[in-house]
Motif scaffolding. Structure first.
Motif, mmCIF file in Angstrom:
data_model
loop_
_atom_site.group_PDB
_atom_site.id
_atom_site.type_symbol
_atom_site.label_atom_id
_atom_site.label_comp_id
_atom_site.label_asym_id
_atom_site.label_seq_id
_atom_site.Cartn_x
_atom_site.Cartn_y
_atom_site.Cartn_z
ATOM 1 N N MET A 80 -3.258 -0.305 10.403
ATOM 2 C CA MET A 80 -1.735 -0.445 9.149
ATOM 3 C C MET A 80 -1.106 1.016 9.193
ATOM 4 O O MET A 80 -0.126 0.821 9.003
ATOM 5 C CB MET A 80 -2.844 -1.254 7.890
ATOM 6 N N ALA A 81 -1.859 1.561 9.291
ATOM 7 C CA ALA A 81 -1.246 3.407 9.007
ATOM 8 C C ALA A 81 0.307 2.874 10.338
ATOM 9 O O ALA A 81 0.341 2.806 11.548
ATOM 10 C CB ALA A 81 -2.236 4.401 9.764
ATOM 11 N N LEU A 95 -2.328 8.257 3.169
ATOM 12 C CA LEU A 95 -2.595 7.278 4.077
ATOM 13 C C LEU A 95 -4.652 7.349 3.966
ATOM 14 O O LEU A 95 -5.441 6.625 4.144
ATOM 15 C CB LEU A 95 -2.264 6.982 5.631
ATOM 16 N N ARG A 96 -5.138 8.807 4.295
ATOM 17 C CA ARG A 96 -6.450 7.881 4.141
ATOM 18 C C ARG A 96 -7.401 8.219 3.196
ATOM 19 O O ARG A 96 -8.082 7.244 3.378
ATOM 20 C CB ARG A 96 -7.116 9.776 5.377
ATOM 21 N N ASP A 97 -6.192 8.197 2.121
ATOM 22 C CA ASP A 97 -6.948 7.754 0.959
ATOM 23 C C ASP A 97 -7.021 6.960 0.020
ATOM 24 O O ASP A 97 -7.569 5.940 -0.244
ATOM 25 C CB ASP A 97 -6.075 8.377 -0.572
ATOM 26 N N GLN A 98 -6.134 5.787 0.865
ATOM 27 C CA GLN A 98 -6.175 4.505 0.786
ATOM 28 C C GLN A 98 -7.400 3.543 1.138
ATOM 29 O O GLN A 98 -7.169 3.236 2.544
ATOM 30 C CB GLN A 98 -5.018 3.902 1.193
ATOM 31 N N VAL A 129 3.658 0.448 14.718
ATOM 32 C CA VAL A 129 4.120 -0.093 13.162
ATOM 33 C C VAL A 129 4.821 0.751 12.280
ATOM 34 O O VAL A 129 4.284 2.259 12.838
ATOM 35 C CB VAL A 129 3.155 0.011 11.918
ATOM 36 N N MET A 130 6.207 0.210 11.979
ATOM 37 C CA MET A 130 6.864 1.259 11.312
ATOM 38 C C MET A 130 7.171 1.471 10.268
ATOM 39 O O MET A 130 7.249 0.368 9.786
ATOM 40 C CB MET A 130 8.217 1.661 12.107
ATOM 41 N N ALA A 131 7.677 2.263 9.338
ATOM 42 C CA ALA A 131 7.741 2.113 8.151
ATOM 43 C C ALA A 131 8.773 2.938 7.778
ATOM 44 O O ALA A 131 9.169 4.696 8.196
ATOM 45 C CB ALA A 131 6.864 2.981 7.424
ATOM 46 N N ALA A 132 10.001 2.239 7.345
ATOM 47 C CA ALA A 132 11.096 3.463 6.369
ATOM 48 C C ALA A 132 10.834 3.509 5.478
ATOM 49 O O ALA A 132 11.097 2.591 4.341
ATOM 50 C CB ALA A 132 11.951 2.893 6.880
ATOM 51 N N ILE A 136 0.772 -1.069 0.400
ATOM 52 C CA ILE A 136 0.026 -0.110 0.044
ATOM 53 C C ILE A 136 1.274 1.171 -0.115
ATOM 54 O O ILE A 136 0.870 1.847 -0.770
ATOM 55 C CB ILE A 136 -1.265 0.265 1.164
ATOM 56 N N LEU A 137 1.558 1.292 0.702
ATOM 57 C CA LEU A 137 2.602 2.682 0.816
ATOM 58 C C LEU A 137 3.323 3.125 -0.194
ATOM 59 O O LEU A 137 4.114 4.119 -0.289
ATOM 60 C CB LEU A 137 3.485 2.308 2.074
ATOM 61 N N ALA A 138 4.105 1.788 -1.254
ATOM 62 C CA ALA A 138 4.002 1.919 -2.367
ATOM 63 C C ALA A 138 3.589 2.329 -3.465
ATOM 64 O O ALA A 138 4.488 2.938 -4.598
ATOM 65 C CB ALA A 138 5.117 0.424 -2.506
ATOM 66 N N ARG A 139 2.949 2.789 -3.733
ATOM 67 C CA ARG A 139 1.647 3.902 -3.970
ATOM 68 C C ARG A 139 2.157 5.360 -4.217
ATOM 69 O O ARG A 139 1.640 6.223 -4.835
ATOM 70 C CB ARG A 139 -0.137 3.569 -3.852
#
Length: 558
Positions: free
Chosen positions: A483-484, A473-476, A452-455, A428-431
């Motif tokens: 998941m956020a 994120l709100r638009d996914q 959840v941590m994202a690099a 999802i974040l790859a978008r």
């Protein structure tokens, strides 16, 4: 042409074929020259290995012609190649060589400093780019296939000992026989329609199974040529493809993201490349790659040890890998009970609605071609339990039987008692168009479970916009409520292993504080800077709940 039962037979078929067979920089060798060079090295090896020793040789090389020649030589001689990872150091490097009982080690001058000070008793080191090496080979120049063998090569003869990465303990050396490697090569020839005029571009490291099993072997089985790149280079990729006339390549990890991060050019589609085959590109990046370069990427799955495989069919839905191969009886099960998980249920936008009940470990309940690990009965027993082969990978299955990759078992997160898979969130974040690379992983929650941590590695010239990211994120529609990312770390470049897989262990070790840009999501969903003051407050919260041991006192401050 009938299928070969051994790799040795495939090498022998090259004899007398004077078409170009191996390309490297300005060097072009014919198929016959490759076979002739392999025969000479096989004869040399037969003389060098002590009587009674295991027929194993270590290869500590970049992707040079010598690596390919020694693979072919080992096949002719009935020996096994242990691919030695040049990113290993000191005692760990020595352990890999000695554990696989290599009595001969093939290396080059660039890697000699890695061997300084190592105790390698009984190991003969050959340095390929030296006069001494050329002198050793010279007497064997007239050798032919079959002149000197350590044992008659058969389908069950060991061919590869390749190390598989693991989250704990020393790497395990998986066994691959000549029969399995030849069959894998022929399978990909049939699947991709490999032609004799094709050129397979090998830019992934050859000490890893991907480059040998999915790139070198099908070229050999299909009579195609190989083009070697010493090390993967995103900036040099298209130039190599054009120079060598490459039509096929393989990838693993974040290689595709690096290619997409290069500056776009009007001639991006001017090349002979036809297809790419690999893992972990993700549906979003695969679509971007096809749109930009005009090349279809085929995502595949096959466990490194050969215990399970998934085949992609024309009706495979977006995001899915495919169905179980004809040979396998694959199931998605609860790792603790072995009970099969329920089928996935999707909502608006493809949102997985029942991840906690649908995601489980992929197992092969049928006959497995897994051939074991070298001298590691404990690892064998962990991989094959109760008659099933346990892949160590998370999947979910839809109602039609299509399988979707959800990450590694160690990449599972438990947030507010809900099980999440890192790969699902990453897709999802790859978008987000500002991101060049994304990695999602667990960091401990101060009360229970994980957060959840994202690099994020950003595209050139882009600065992190926390408001824009929160709005994205709100638009996914398929981003679940848990998941956020609670934390976001901005990195200059995604840390990766030698095989271009994200170095998650290093990211986890750095924890919440990286000495650089870290952001935290507040109760309103906004991302705010996370600095020393916020870290101190979080540390106090861990201490209050008796979980301070989960924090590293110096994590990420290097």
């Amino acid at each position: 042409m009938r299928s070969a039962g051994t790799v040795a037979e495939l090498v022998q078929r090259q004899w007398g074929d004077h078409r170009p067979g191996l390309r490297y920089e300005d060097i072009v060798l014919s198929h016959h020259q490759v076979a002739s060079g392999a025969a000479a090295r096989a004869a040399l090896l037969a003389d060098l290995l002590p009587a009674g020793s295991e027929p194993h040789l270590g290869v500590l090389l970049d992707n040079t012609p010598e690596f390919s020649l020694w693979l072919s030589a080992a096949a002719l001689a009935g020996a096994a190649v242990a691919g030695i990872n040049p990113t290993r150091r000191g005692a760990e490097l020595a352990r890999d060589i000695l554990h696989t009982e290599c009595r001969v080690l093939i290396t080059e001058r660039a890697h000699l400093p890695l061997l300084d000070g190592l105790e390698l008793p009984g190991v003969r080191v050959l340095v390929t780019d030296t006069e001494a090496y050329a002198g050793l080979l010279a007497p064997y120049a007239g050798a032919e296939p079959g002149d000197a063998v350590l044992g008659r090569p058969g389908p069950g003869t060991r061919m590869l000992l390749y190390f598989t990465s693991g989250s704990t303990g020393a790497p395990k050396a998986a066994v691959c026989t000549q029969g399995r490697l030849a069959a894998a090569g022929q399978s990909l020839v049939d699947h991709f329609g490999v032609r004799r005029e094709d050129v397979h571009y090998i830019c992934m490291p050859m000490f890893h199974g991907n480059a040998v099993i999915a790139d070198w072997a099908p070229a050999l089985a299909g009579g195609a040529a190989v083009a070697l790149r010493r090390r993967f280079s995103a900036s040099g990729f298209l130039a190599d493809v054009r120079a060598h006339g490459a039509t096929y390549f393989t990838y693993v990890g974040r290689a595709v993201q690096y290619l997409l991060a290069t500056p776009e050019r009007p001639d991006d589609r001017e090349h002979p490349l036809r297809t790419g085959f690999g893992t972990e590109a993700g549906a979003v990046d695969a679509a971007r790659f096809r749109e930009r370069f005009g090349v279809r990427l085929t995502e595949g799955y096959g466990s490194s040890e050969g215990g399970a495989a998934i085949q992609r069919t024309p009706d495979t839905p977006a995001g899915a890998i495919g169905r179980a191969s004809d040979r396998d009886d694959l199931a998605v099960v609860d790792p603790s009970s072995g009970r099969e998980r329920v089928a996935a249920v999707f909502g608006e936008g493809g949102k997985l609605l029942n991840g906690a009940a649908a995601i489980g470990e992929l197992v092969n309940r049928g006959r497995t071609p897994f051939e074991g690990y070298w001298r590691n009965e404990e690892a064998d027993a962990a991989r094959v339990r109760g008659g099933w082969y346990w892949t160590g990978d998370l999947f979910f299955r839809d109602a039609d039987g299509f399988l979707y990759f959800a990450g590694r078992t160690e990449d599972r997160l438990r947030v507010d008692s809900e099980n999440l898979a890192a790969a699902v969130i990453e897709n999802i974040l790859a978008r987000w168009t500002d991101a060049a690379a994304v990695a999602v992983y667990a960091v401990p929650d101060p009360v229970a479970g994980d957060q959840v941590m994202a690099a994020l590695a950003l595209r050139d010239g882009v600065r992190f916009d926390p408001a824009a990211f929160a709005a994205f994120l709100r638009d996914q529609p398929d981003l679940g409520t848990k998941m956020a990312p609670r934390f976001v770390r901005i990195v200059r470049a995604m840390p990766v292993t030698a095989t271009n897989k994200v170095h998650r262990a290093g990211l986890r070790l750095a924890g919440f504080w990286s000495g650089a840009a870290v952001w935290c999501r507040d109760p309103e969903g906004r991302y705010v800077p996370f600095g020393e003051e916020q870290l101190a407050a979080l540390t106090a919260e861990f201490e209050e709940h008796g979980r301070a041991e989960l924090l590293s006192s110096d994590a990420g401050r290097a």
